[in-house]
Design an enzyme around this catalytic site. Structure first.
Site, PDB file in Angstrom:
ATOM      1  N   LYS A 211       0.780  -1.258   0.007  1.00  0.00           N
ATOM      2  CA  LYS A 211       0.147  -0.110   0.102  1.00  0.00           C
ATOM      3  C   LYS A 211       0.903   1.230  -0.048  1.00  0.00           C
ATOM      4  O   LYS A 211       1.616   1.545   0.770  1.00  0.00           O
ATOM      5  CB  LYS A 211      -0.825   0.089   1.308  1.00  0.00           C
ATOM      6  CG  LYS A 211      -2.026   1.177   0.896  1.00  0.00           C
ATOM      7  CD  LYS A 211      -2.809   1.242   2.129  1.00  0.00           C
ATOM      8  CE  LYS A 211      -3.989   2.368   2.026  1.00  0.00           C
ATOM      9  NZ  LYS A 211      -3.405   3.631   1.594  1.00  0.00           N
ATOM     10  N   GLU A 260      -1.424   4.136  -8.235  1.00  0.00           N
ATOM     11  CA  GLU A 260      -0.934   5.109  -7.405  1.00  0.00           C
ATOM     12  C   GLU A 260       0.369   5.717  -8.090  1.00  0.00           C
ATOM     13  O   GLU A 260       0.913   5.068  -8.954  1.00  0.00           O
ATOM     14  CB  GLU A 260      -0.711   4.586  -5.975  1.00  0.00           C
ATOM     15  CG  GLU A 260      -1.661   4.115  -5.346  1.00  0.00           C
ATOM     16  CD  GLU A 260      -2.062   4.863  -4.146  1.00  0.00           C
ATOM     17  OE1 GLU A 260      -1.452   5.900  -3.730  1.00  0.00           O
ATOM     18  OE2 GLU A 260      -3.344   4.451  -3.189  1.00  0.00           O
ATOM     19  N   ARG A 366     -17.195   0.261  -1.465  1.00  0.00           N
ATOM     20  CA  ARG A 366     -16.149  -0.204  -0.430  1.00  0.00           C
ATOM     21  C   ARG A 366     -16.295  -1.713  -0.283  1.00  0.00           C
ATOM     22  O   ARG A 366     -17.260  -2.006   0.787  1.00  0.00           O
ATOM     23  CB  ARG A 366     -16.091   0.610   0.829  1.00  0.00           C
ATOM     24  CG  ARG A 366     -14.917   0.333   1.659  1.00  0.00           C
ATOM     25  CD  ARG A 366     -14.848   1.399   2.703  1.00  0.00           C
ATOM     26  NE  ARG A 366     -14.939   2.811   2.654  1.00  0.00           N
ATOM     27  CZ  ARG A 366     -13.937   3.114   2.423  1.00  0.00           C
ATOM     28  NH1 ARG A 366     -12.815   2.838   2.286  1.00  0.00           N
ATOM     29  NH2 ARG A 366     -14.057   4.460   1.998  1.00  0.00           N
TER      30      ARG A 366
END
Length: 514
Positions: A211, A260, A366
């Site tokens: 992450k 990302e 989610r």
């Protein structure tokens, strides 16, 4: 339709905690709109006008609308046209043009309508009419299946256009809404777990991935044309030429990638999030390069993959993204998952995301199949106020008042923010200067010691847990809160809820009483 009807509906929605009553009120309003009013009205209801940002801030709004009208006469299209003029004002004389448009609009609006329009422009209505409620209302008004409307909204990334199709489109048009290269998709989101092993227990065999503490991006490619979007679906292609170059170099003609981007230091370690965001938001200056990493692929060369299991998508991602794929490992072994987590932390990253390999891509949701694991609890909260500092911080706004979102109206009106603590820890000199310059621009009132602001500024806060509190209305206070950084990529509607903080009490993080 008169704007007054929209305002009245919004007030009715804000005054009830019943989801069913909210849906009924909104569905009734939607059913009365003319076809060309649907898109603007939906934008008003979620405080996301179709024009986006129109170049008007709180300070300008506060004094720029003048004395209100005595009777309601403005229509939805009148306001939409004014916002179009505000957004289109540019160059020399633009400030005067915006002031003129705003004064004209204000003179035709009642006091209720002035307040409503101001909040729409600022992106903060706090009615409790979140997009999920409005999506259900669209389905009700159009007499279409809720799942079909939700899927169309997620894949189009545009609730207003989805409403227009559902309410006025031809038969089959809503069913035909799908992925389109160049049109951003609402991103899939992750839940949380205390450890990689615990996350693995929930999802079974999984891809355990680093992450990164970067900025979420969605990259679209069609031939040589590349567009890059933020998590909020804003187009930032012109700001990230190095990301564009990477995507253009990949071995495919058409792509939609999720990932990302972050900046690295000279040793290859990730720079602090604020440095990445500073570069990510810059219009000029390329001294600090952004590096993209991708963790999912939604489309490759005419083939949509969102309904395919993650295992299939990862195989395609490995083929097209190569060295730009986020590190990770597929496993069902808790020890292996924990080892990947330790490796991620050792490399300077936040933790891991554990993703079930059999799950499709749940755009805009989610889901239970993606679970993030970070060693320190972090929450996205809003700033409610800032206190003037003392000592070396004299003359600077320092100690922050922090609020968590209350979408259900459990502790007040639905959609408002509940104070959960204060902190001055983690504030760098740069952040102190930013606060002191920014907060007076969105000031609502002030006292001798503090400046109170519109709850629109999102800040990421690290905590050691929570404890019961009689000091704050939500009954919970943060423990050892410190600022990780501001999140300009997130809006107040994306912040964590008071309910999620209170759930930590049930998880054993109670502590004493504050």
């Amino acid at each position: 339709m008169l704007l007054d009807e929209v305002v009245t509906t919004v007030e009715r929605v804000a005054s009830t905690r019943s989801r069913l009553a909210k849906v009924d009120a909104l569905a009734s309003l939607l059913g009365g709109l003319a076809p060309d009013e649907v898109v603007p009205a939906v934008g008003f209801l979620i405080a996301k006008p179709r024009q986006g940002r129109v170049g008007v801030g709180w300070r300008t709004l506060r004094g720029g609308m003048g004395d209100p009208a005595g009777a309601a006469a403005l229509t939805v299209l009148d306001v939409d046209a004014a916002l179009e003029r505000l957004a289109g004002a540019s160059g020399s004389g633009s400030a005067a043009e915006r002031a003129s448009v705003l004064a004209d609009l204000g003179s035709r609006a009642t006091a209720r309508e002035q307040d409503f329009v101001s909040r729409v422009i600022l992106g903060e209505l706090r009615t409790g009419a979140l997009e999920g409620v409005l999506t259900d209302a669209i389905a009700r008004a159009a007499e279409r299946p809720g799942d079909l409307v939700r899927r169309a909204a997620m894949l189009s990334g545009d609730l207003g256009e989805t409403a227009r199709i559902a309410l006025t489109g031809a038969p089959g048009e809503l069913d035909a809404v799908g992925l389109r290269v160049g049109r951003p998709v609402q991103p899939m989101l992750a839940g949380t777990a205390p450890s990689a092993a615990a996350a693995l227990e929930q999802v079974g065999e999984a891809s355990v991935e680093f992450k990164l503490d970067g900025a979420r991006i969605q990259a679209h490619r069609s031939g040589d044309e590349v567009r890059v979007f933020t998590r909020n679906l804003a187009d930032v292609t012109h700001r990230v030429p190095e990301v564009v170059d990477v995507v253009r170099s990949l071995p495919a003609d058409a792509l939609i990638l999720d990932g990302e981007t972050l900046a690295l230091d000279e040793g290859g370690a990730p720079r602090p999030f604020q440095e990445t965001m500073s570069r990510f938001g810059a219009e000029t200056g390329r001294e600090m390069l952004l590096h993209p990493w991708f963790f999912d692929v939604l489309h490759v060369d005419g083939r949509d993959l969102i309904d395919e299991p993650l295992a299939v998508r990862l195989a395609e991602l490995a083929r097209v993204a190569g060295a730009h794929r986020i590190p990770g490992r597929v496993t069902d072994d808790p020890e292996v998952a924990e080892r990947v987590s330790r490796d991620a932390l050792a490399a300077g990253h936040e933790g891991v995301v554990v993703k079930g390999v059999g799950a499709p891509y749940a755009a805009g949701r989610r889901g239970a199949s993606w679970i993030k694991v970070k060693p320190v609890l972090t929450f996205d909260l809003v700033v409610l106020a800032a206190e003037w500092g003392s000592g070396r911080r004299t003359g600077l706004l320092s100690n922050l008042h922090l609020g968590a979102r209350d979408p259900e109206g459990e502790f007040g009106a639905p959609g408002t923010f509940v104070m959960v603590g204060k902190t001055f820890k983690g504030l760098t000199d740069e952040l102190l200067r930013f606060q002191t310059e920014r907060f007076p621009e969105i000031e609502t009132r002030r006292t001798e010691h503090a400046v109170f602001v519109e709850p629109v500024t999102v800040v990421e806060i690290a905590i050691d847990g929570v404890q019961r509190s009689s000091r704050y209305p939500g009954g919970v206070a943060l423990r050892f809160a410190r600022v990780k950084g501001y999140r300009p990529d997130k809006g107040p509607g994306e912040t964590d809820t008071i309910q999620s903080l209170r759930a930590l009490l049930r998880g054993g993080d109670e502590g004493g009483t504050a």
